[in-house]
Enzyme design. Sequence first.
Site, PDB file in Angstrom:
ATOM      1  N   PHE A 113      -3.410   3.719   2.237  1.00 40.65           N
ATOM      2  CA  PHE A 113      -3.244   3.382   3.358  1.00 40.65           C
ATOM      3  C   PHE A 113      -4.556   3.654   4.221  1.00 40.65           C
ATOM      4  O   PHE A 113      -5.258   2.901   5.116  1.00 40.65           O
ATOM      5  CB  PHE A 113      -1.893   3.842   4.257  1.00 40.65           C
ATOM      6  CG  PHE A 113      -2.147   5.406   4.499  1.00 40.65           C
ATOM      7  CD1 PHE A 113      -2.577   5.932   5.921  1.00 40.65           C
ATOM      8  CD2 PHE A 113      -1.686   6.386   3.817  1.00 40.65           C
ATOM      9  CE1 PHE A 113      -2.863   6.995   6.080  1.00 40.65           C
ATOM     10  CE2 PHE A 113      -1.768   7.902   4.012  1.00 40.65           C
ATOM     11  CZ  PHE A 113      -2.382   8.071   5.235  1.00 40.65           C
ATOM     12  N   PHE A 161       0.948  -1.349  -0.084  1.00 45.72           N
ATOM     13  CA  PHE A 161       0.041   0.110  -0.105  1.00 45.72           C
ATOM     14  C   PHE A 161       0.811   1.258  -0.028  1.00 45.72           C
ATOM     15  O   PHE A 161       2.109   1.287   0.131  1.00 45.72           O
ATOM     16  CB  PHE A 161      -0.950  -0.025   1.198  1.00 45.72           C
ATOM     17  CG  PHE A 161      -0.211   0.112   2.497  1.00 45.72           C
ATOM     18  CD1 PHE A 161      -0.067   1.485   3.088  1.00 45.72           C
ATOM     19  CD2 PHE A 161       0.137  -0.780   3.249  1.00 45.72           C
ATOM     20  CE1 PHE A 161       0.604   1.531   4.402  1.00 45.72           C
ATOM     21  CE2 PHE A 161       0.783  -0.857   4.567  1.00 45.72           C
ATOM     22  CZ  PHE A 161       1.016   0.472   5.215  1.00 45.72           C
ATOM     23  N   CYS A 162       0.049   2.189  -0.406  1.00 40.99           N
ATOM     24  CA  CYS A 162       0.898   3.554  -0.432  1.00 40.99           C
ATOM     25  C   CYS A 162      -0.088   4.743   0.100  1.00 40.99           C
ATOM     26  O   CYS A 162      -0.958   4.616   0.743  1.00 40.99           O
ATOM     27  CB  CYS A 162       1.661   4.081  -1.630  1.00 40.99           C
ATOM     28  SG  CYS A 162       0.601   3.876  -3.175  1.00 40.99           S
ATOM     29  N   ARG A 163       0.191   5.992  -0.620  1.00 40.46           N
ATOM     30  CA  ARG A 163      -0.836   7.044  -0.181  1.00 40.46           C
ATOM     31  C   ARG A 163      -1.942   7.010  -1.088  1.00 40.46           C
ATOM     32  O   ARG A 163      -3.283   7.337  -0.756  1.00 40.46           O
ATOM     33  CB  ARG A 163       0.093   8.270  -0.347  1.00 40.46           C
ATOM     34  CG  ARG A 163      -0.954   9.648  -0.082  1.00 40.46           C
ATOM     35  CD  ARG A 163      -0.014  10.967  -0.071  1.00 40.46           C
ATOM     36  NE  ARG A 163       0.265  11.186  -1.523  1.00 40.46           N
ATOM     37  CZ  ARG A 163      -0.326  11.499  -2.585  1.00 40.46           C
ATOM     38  NH1 ARG A 163      -1.471  11.797  -2.562  1.00 40.46           N
ATOM     39  NH2 ARG A 163       0.529  11.570  -3.481  1.00 40.46           N
ATOM     40  N   GLY A 190      -2.287   4.525  -4.110  1.00 42.14           N
ATOM     41  CA  GLY A 190      -2.452   3.327  -4.632  1.00 42.14           C
ATOM     42  C   GLY A 190      -1.424   3.223  -6.011  1.00 42.14           C
ATOM     43  O   GLY A 190      -1.319   2.107  -6.562  1.00 42.14           O
TER      44      GLY A 190
END
Length: 97
Positions: free
Chosen positions: A89, A61-63, A65
């Site tokens: 996230f 995951f990240c900020r 996608g």
Amino acid sequence: MFISCEDTKQLIKDKQAQLVDVRTPEEFMSTQLPGAINIPLHEIDQVAALKLDKARPVVVFCRSGQRSYMAQQILMGQGFTDVHNMGPFSAWFQCPD
């Protein structure tokens, strides 16, 4: 396509999935999800084989996608077969524990 927060939490519970935050260390320090490890996208191709178990599922995951999608592609290219993209996230908080 993103995996749902319910499915993510179930994978962690049932199959000991590895939760990987591919944001920068600064982003990781500002908001951490329980049990997540930080492997920034720019490092994932060099360190994934050292820090992750190919026998267990991986959820990235990240900020937004976008970086996690790239990380998912890199991991699959390295032979990881069970890799899921949770996307942002913030999706973690959309379902109960």
